[in-house]
Design a protein around this motif. Structure first.
Motif, mmCIF file in Angstrom:
data_model
loop_
_atom_site.group_PDB
_atom_site.id
_atom_site.type_symbol
_atom_site.label_atom_id
_atom_site.label_comp_id
_atom_site.label_asym_id
_atom_site.label_seq_id
_atom_site.Cartn_x
_atom_site.Cartn_y
_atom_site.Cartn_z
ATOM 1 N N ALA A 192 0.971 -1.310 -0.021
ATOM 2 C CA ALA A 192 0.060 0.116 -0.057
ATOM 3 C C ALA A 192 0.800 1.307 0.010
ATOM 4 O O ALA A 192 2.032 1.311 0.592
ATOM 5 C CB ALA A 192 -0.890 0.129 1.346
ATOM 6 N N GLY A 193 0.587 2.151 -1.067
ATOM 7 C CA GLY A 193 1.421 3.625 -1.129
ATOM 8 C C GLY A 193 2.335 3.349 -2.274
ATOM 9 O O GLY A 193 2.813 4.392 -2.656
ATOM 10 N N HIS A 194 2.315 2.116 -2.887
ATOM 11 C CA HIS A 194 3.233 2.159 -3.937
ATOM 12 C C HIS A 194 2.549 2.825 -5.206
ATOM 13 O O HIS A 194 1.305 2.784 -5.110
ATOM 14 C CB HIS A 194 3.452 0.690 -4.308
ATOM 15 N N ASP A 195 3.296 3.369 -6.003
ATOM 16 C CA ASP A 195 2.681 4.133 -7.252
ATOM 17 C C ASP A 195 2.748 2.800 -8.134
ATOM 18 O O ASP A 195 3.573 1.736 -8.294
ATOM 19 C CB ASP A 195 3.567 5.159 -7.800
ATOM 20 N N SER A 218 7.836 7.442 -2.705
ATOM 21 C CA SER A 218 8.838 8.203 -2.416
ATOM 22 C C SER A 218 9.974 8.287 -3.376
ATOM 23 O O SER A 218 10.736 9.172 -3.484
ATOM 24 C CB SER A 218 9.314 7.994 -0.952
ATOM 25 N N GLN A 219 9.943 7.372 -4.458
ATOM 26 C CA GLN A 219 10.888 6.885 -5.332
ATOM 27 C C GLN A 219 10.707 7.433 -6.708
ATOM 28 O O GLN A 219 11.183 6.854 -7.672
ATOM 29 C CB GLN A 219 11.161 5.484 -5.289
ATOM 30 N N ARG A 220 9.616 8.299 -6.781
ATOM 31 C CA ARG A 220 9.507 8.609 -8.466
ATOM 32 C C ARG A 220 10.657 9.255 -9.131
ATOM 33 O O ARG A 220 10.722 8.865 -10.291
ATOM 34 C CB ARG A 220 8.228 9.729 -8.110
ATOM 35 N N ASP A 221 11.501 10.093 -8.402
ATOM 36 C CA ASP A 221 12.648 10.414 -9.072
ATOM 37 C C ASP A 221 13.798 9.298 -9.733
ATOM 38 O O ASP A 221 14.171 9.432 -10.610
ATOM 39 C CB ASP A 221 13.502 11.487 -8.334
ATOM 40 N N PRO A 278 17.447 0.402 -4.773
ATOM 41 C CA PRO A 278 17.491 -0.478 -3.275
ATOM 42 C C PRO A 278 16.271 -0.118 -3.024
ATOM 43 O O PRO A 278 16.371 0.012 -1.418
ATOM 44 C CB PRO A 278 18.656 0.642 -2.684
ATOM 45 N N VAL A 279 15.175 -0.285 -3.343
ATOM 46 C CA VAL A 279 13.913 -0.357 -2.785
ATOM 47 C C VAL A 279 13.018 -1.496 -3.143
ATOM 48 O O VAL A 279 13.358 -1.979 -4.065
ATOM 49 C CB VAL A 279 13.059 1.007 -3.181
#
Ligand code: TPS
Length: 322
Positions: free
Chosen positions: A148-151, A271-274, A203-204
């Motif tokens: 949950a919270g992933h794009d 949080s990892q869009r970039d 690394p996610v």
């Protein structure tokens, strides 16, 4: 008439040195895995009349049979190493074999993926490939890693292969030029190997798969394996260039549940869009953010304004239609 051994020698055994310690020609090939790496293995079978039309262009068929297999390695984030080829042929047609093997090897060379063995037999036209790849432990893009919270992201575009099929089936009347454009996507899919590897290196936590049966059906596998739900922005789904010229209702149907797309669908923390965009740029592969993973089970479809859409769409199922 060529014997089976002559046929293999002529069309499938190559002079160039590859990754294998011992390639085609003995009872088994020998591969020396890179120490510390895991082996990723996948098989995909293509049958005349079910996966491709009788009389399909052999060069494009050779490309596609390997491409759909490489697409599975891409969806795992693995680096291609080698493959085996099982080929059932109704007869020996040198011109067909030349074109088929050329199409297959052109793609194999692009990905440094060596043919290490296989089998040929007489029978209805069918191609079965098994690919081998390598991935670092803990880095594979697994279907159970969505949270949950992933794009939710998609590579490339969707639906053109389904549009081409609709043209061949005469389900729709499609302009010749548009059909030719769509048909290229159907016959020559581009496995997203570089993108898969770039994502695996992040690394996610992330989940991924390749879309072969249509987005809705395939995304359901991620949701089931990860025990999560999702909200999908239907009008955010990027249509292929030919489908983009079609009316909204068809765009929605074919991007959601087309099939034969071979794009990656993956989920990454928002949080990892970039980092995702940087990985996509490195892989020279366009990506689009199309939805979010939710804790609430089930798949919710929404339009551009966020309003719920009721649509009866499902994935491609070889057995469900009977
Ligand atoms: C002649 N098609 C076949 S298999 C498949 C799709 C969308 C999904 C993936 O299959 N009929 C002809 N050619 C085609 N390309 C289609 C239908 C469409 P699998 O799950 O076996 O990899």
């Amino acid at each position: 008439m060529l014997s089976e051994f002559d046929l293999i020698k002529q069309y499938f055994r190559r002079a160039r040195a590859g990754n294998a310690v011992l390639g085609i020609g003995d009872d088994c090939a020998l591969l020396a895995p890179t120490p510390g790496m895991q082996t990723a293995i996948s098989t995909d079978m293509l049958i005349e009349g079910r996966h491709f039309f009788a009389g399909a262009d052999p060069r494009m068929l050779g490309h596609k049979c390997l491409a759909v297999n490489l697409s599975d390695l891409a969806a795992m984030g693995a680096r291609p190493v080698g493959f085996t080829l099982g080929l059932s042929l109704p007869g020996v047609d040198p011109e067909w074999l030349e074109a088929f093997s050329n199409g297959m090897f052109a793609l194999a060379d692009l990905h440094d993926c060596e043919l290490v063995g296989g089998d040929t037999t007489r029978g209805p036209l069918a191609v079965c490939i098994t690919v081998f790849g390598e991935v670092a432990p803990g880095h594979a893009l697994r279907r159970d890693a969505a949270r949950a919270g992933h794009d939710i992201w998609i590579s490339g575009t969707l639906g053109d292969a389904r549009l081409a099929l609709a043209g061949y089936w005469k389900e729709l009347a499609i302009d010749r030029e548009q059909h030719a454009l769509a048909a290229t996507r159907m016959h020559m899919p581009e496995p997203r190997v570089a993108l898969g590897r770039a994502l695996a290196a992040l690394p996610v936590a992330h989940a991924a798969l390749d879309i072969s049966d249509g987005l809705v059906g395939d995304l359901a596998h991620i949701l089931d394996a990860s025990k999560v739900g999702a909200t999908l922005g239907v009008d955010a789904l990027p249509p292929g260039p030919a489908l983009a010229r079609q009316p909204l209702a068809l765009r929605r149907r074919f991007t959601l549940a087309g099939g034969d797309d071979y794009e990656l669908c993956f989920t990454v923390p928002s949080s990892q869009r970039d980092a995702v965009l940087a990985a996509a740029a490195m892989a020279h592969t366009p990506v689009t953010r199309v939805g979010t993973i939710d804790a609430q089970p089930g798949l919710r479809l929404v339009d551009a304004a966020g309003k719920a859409l009721q649509m009866d769409v499902k994935g491609w199922d070889h057995f469900g239609e009977e």
